[in-house]
Scaffold this active site. Structure first.
Site, mmCIF file in Angstrom:
data_model
loop_
_atom_site.group_PDB
_atom_site.id
_atom_site.type_symbol
_atom_site.label_atom_id
_atom_site.label_comp_id
_atom_site.label_asym_id
_atom_site.label_seq_id
_atom_site.Cartn_x
_atom_site.Cartn_y
_atom_site.Cartn_z
ATOM 1 N N LYS A 86 -0.750 6.364 -9.810
ATOM 2 C CA LYS A 86 -0.261 6.629 -8.465
ATOM 3 C C LYS A 86 0.894 5.674 -8.159
ATOM 4 C CE LYS A 86 -2.219 3.784 -4.975
ATOM 5 N NZ LYS A 86 -3.013 3.519 -3.836
ATOM 6 N N HIS A 113 -6.928 8.439 -2.183
ATOM 7 C CA HIS A 113 -8.300 7.962 -2.333
ATOM 8 C C HIS A 113 -9.264 8.565 -1.298
ATOM 9 C CE1 HIS A 113 -6.471 5.285 -5.088
ATOM 10 N NE2 HIS A 113 -6.030 4.426 -4.215
ATOM 11 N N LYS A 165 -5.606 -2.782 6.211
ATOM 12 C CA LYS A 165 -5.463 -4.086 5.552
ATOM 13 C C LYS A 165 -5.749 -5.191 6.555
ATOM 14 C CE LYS A 165 -2.518 -2.518 1.933
ATOM 15 N NZ LYS A 165 -3.515 -2.672 0.886
#
Ligand code: NAP
Length: 484
Positions: free
Chosen positions: A148, A240, A331
């Site tokens: 990816k 994902h 994140k």
């Protein structure tokens, strides 16, 4: 329980980008662990390739150092290391140049299984594919493994698919999504399709909602300027989270066969409804007292790229109508954790009074990291002579405990590379799946750009922006706590 190791057939694996981060942190240490487990037969070859001028001996030294750091519990196994290093070779090659290809050809044996791992920037995939094909290095049974990101929108993904298709058949192309190589993800399919227990409940009549969370504690750090062109939607959701959603939502395939599984996943992606702005929250982490904020990491004070996203998705089919799927990823969050939680509905009629304990939903939690495993929260009677009192307990299954030592050493990459050698594409994305995922993602991103949407700030070390909590609250639900 003892996990069985079934050796693969002898192979020649060429790793383009063998001097890079992925090769040194994941691919080479992973292959070493498979070697220690007895899965790689004698006579196999692992050939590194990159522009760096290096002798095979220097490549072996570099690999030994990588294994010392990332080899896991086999790091100190000198005997195995010696054996593994004898499989290694190296050829300096520029993907865009004409030198080195003859040397590579002389090392790749056409009579063995041939695999070529493109652990380089996607801009080089076409150059590698063309040269491998035109120089007759990759025959019709050869496999190529691509990393990816696979495109940044539908148009670029289509172009990349077309480039690879010019030289390789779809059956030869292995598009890696390492989430699919996780033990738990495969176990999700085993739990769903090898047991009768869950499948009758696996629909909107019995499932209240599904939550998929992929939370990271790290920021975008050193790759800030790259990440700023991508964002959480492109970097995590399109691939994902979408893959995880597919495995939960798909219909039972007619057989555990690569195309049968991928056909069912594709149907899910195509049934995903467009997401309206009110059902999405984007965020950017703020500076904390010891770490910079997103815009500093990205070196772009005006950045509108999201480091966090939460969204409510609907799948328009008979099985899932009215069951929302809540996805979130970000994140610099409170903890590093990835999990899928399936929350079931109330029993149709509760026979217990409140005095006997508060009723709580059954939740099946599939943990991807840390501590891969599953747990099912159930109501039981509180043990003891205190009369009938209800309490919720988890039925816990950690794979590390259940499978013993082997479970903690097979990570996704090594498992997937062994699948490439076996020629099994089940856990790899097909070209049409990737394109369908972009076709769903593109209008969402275009909508943000047209409206000039700015992500909301959130504190580093928190659970994300407050509005993400509201996304659930207004539906009378709440996110599971983000914790390890
Ligand atoms: P990296 O550390 O920058 O390594 C890139 C590799 O490509 C190096 O070995 C480099 O070696 C080689 N290379 C660069 N230009 C080349 C050329 N013209 N011809 C031949 N080789 C060339 O990148 P990485 O992090 O390993 O990532 C590799 C791929 O995996 C990327 O597509 C990335 O998106 C993907 N990926 C990485 C991770 C990760 O955790 N690192 C995770 C997911 C996906 P030379 O300079 O010696 O040529």
């Amino acid at each position: 329980m003892v996990s069985r190791v079934i050796p693969v057939d002898r192979f020649d694996l060429v790793i383009f980008g063998a001097t890079g981060d992925l090769a040194n942190r994941k691919i080479l240490p992973g292959l070493f662990r498979r070697f220690c487990a007895g899965q790689i037969p004698d006579g196999s070859r692992i050939i590194g390739a990159a522009r760096s001028e290096m002798t095979p001996e220097e490549f072996r030294d570099q690999t030994a150092a990588a294994i010392a750091e990332f080899g896991g519990k086999h790091s100190g196994d000198e005997e195995s290391l010696k054996g593994f290093l004898t499989l290694l070779d190296y050829v300096p090659i520029d993907a865009r140049g004409e030198d080195g290809w003859d040397a590579l050809k002389s090392k790749v044996r056409p009579e063995e299984i041939n695999a070529f791992y493109f652990s380089v920037a996607p801009a080089l995939f076409g150059d590698l594919a063309e040269r491998l094909h035109k120089r007759g290095i990759a025959g019709k049974d050869a496999r190529i493994v691509v990393e990816k990101p696979f495109g940044r929108d539908l148009a670029s993904a289509k172009a990349l698919n077309a480039t690879l298709a010019a030289y390789f058949d779809e059956t030869q192309i292995y598009r890696i999504d390492h989430y699919l190589g996780k033990e738990t993800v495969q176990n999700l399919m085993a739990v769903r399709f090898a047991n009768i227990l869950f499948e009758p409940l696996w629909n909107s009549q019995f499932v209240d909602h599904v939550q998929i969370t992929v939370a990271e504690t790290v920021g975008v750090g050193g790759r800030g300027s790259y990440y700023d062109k991508s964002g959480a939607m492109r970097d995590m959701v399109q691939n994902h989270l979408m893959q995880l959603l597919c495995l939960i939502a798909m219909e039972p395939p007619y057989h555990f066969d690569p195309d049968a599984v991928r056909d069912e996943k594709l149907k899910v992606i195509r049934a995903l409804q467009p997401v309206v702005p009110a059902d999405m929250v984007r965020g950017q982490y703020q500076a904390s007292k010891d770490a910079p904020g997103y815009v500093e990491d990205a070196e772009n004070p005006d950045s509108k790229t999201e480091s966090y996203i939460a969204m409510k998705c609907h799948i328009a089919n008979w099985r899932w109508v009215n069951t929302p799927f809540y996805l979130r990823t970000g994140k610099r969050l409170r903890a590093r954790t990835s999990e899928i939680a399936i929350t079931f509905k109330e029993p149709p009629h509760l026979i217990f009074d409140e005095a006997e304990g508060e009723w709580r939903e059954n939740v099946l939690v599939i943990r991807l990291q840390p501590n891969e495993g599953m747990n099912l929260k159930m109501m039981i009677k509180e043990p003891g002579p205190g009369g009938m009192r209800l309490v919720q307990v988890p039925l816990d299954m950690s794979f590390a405990e259940a499978l013993g030592e082997e479970a903690d050493i097979t990570d996704a990459y090594e498992r997937l590379i062994m699948d490439v050698i076996r020629g099994n594409q089940t856990l790899f994305m097909r070209g049409d799946e990737v394109e369908a995922a972009w076709a769903w993602t593109d209008p969402i991103i275009e909508g943000w750009e047209e409206r000039g949407d700015k992500p909301q700030p959130y504190d580093s070390g928190s659970s994300g922006p407050d509005d993400a909590l509201m996304l659930m609250h207004r539906d009378g639900r709440r996110w599971r706590e983000i914790r390890e």
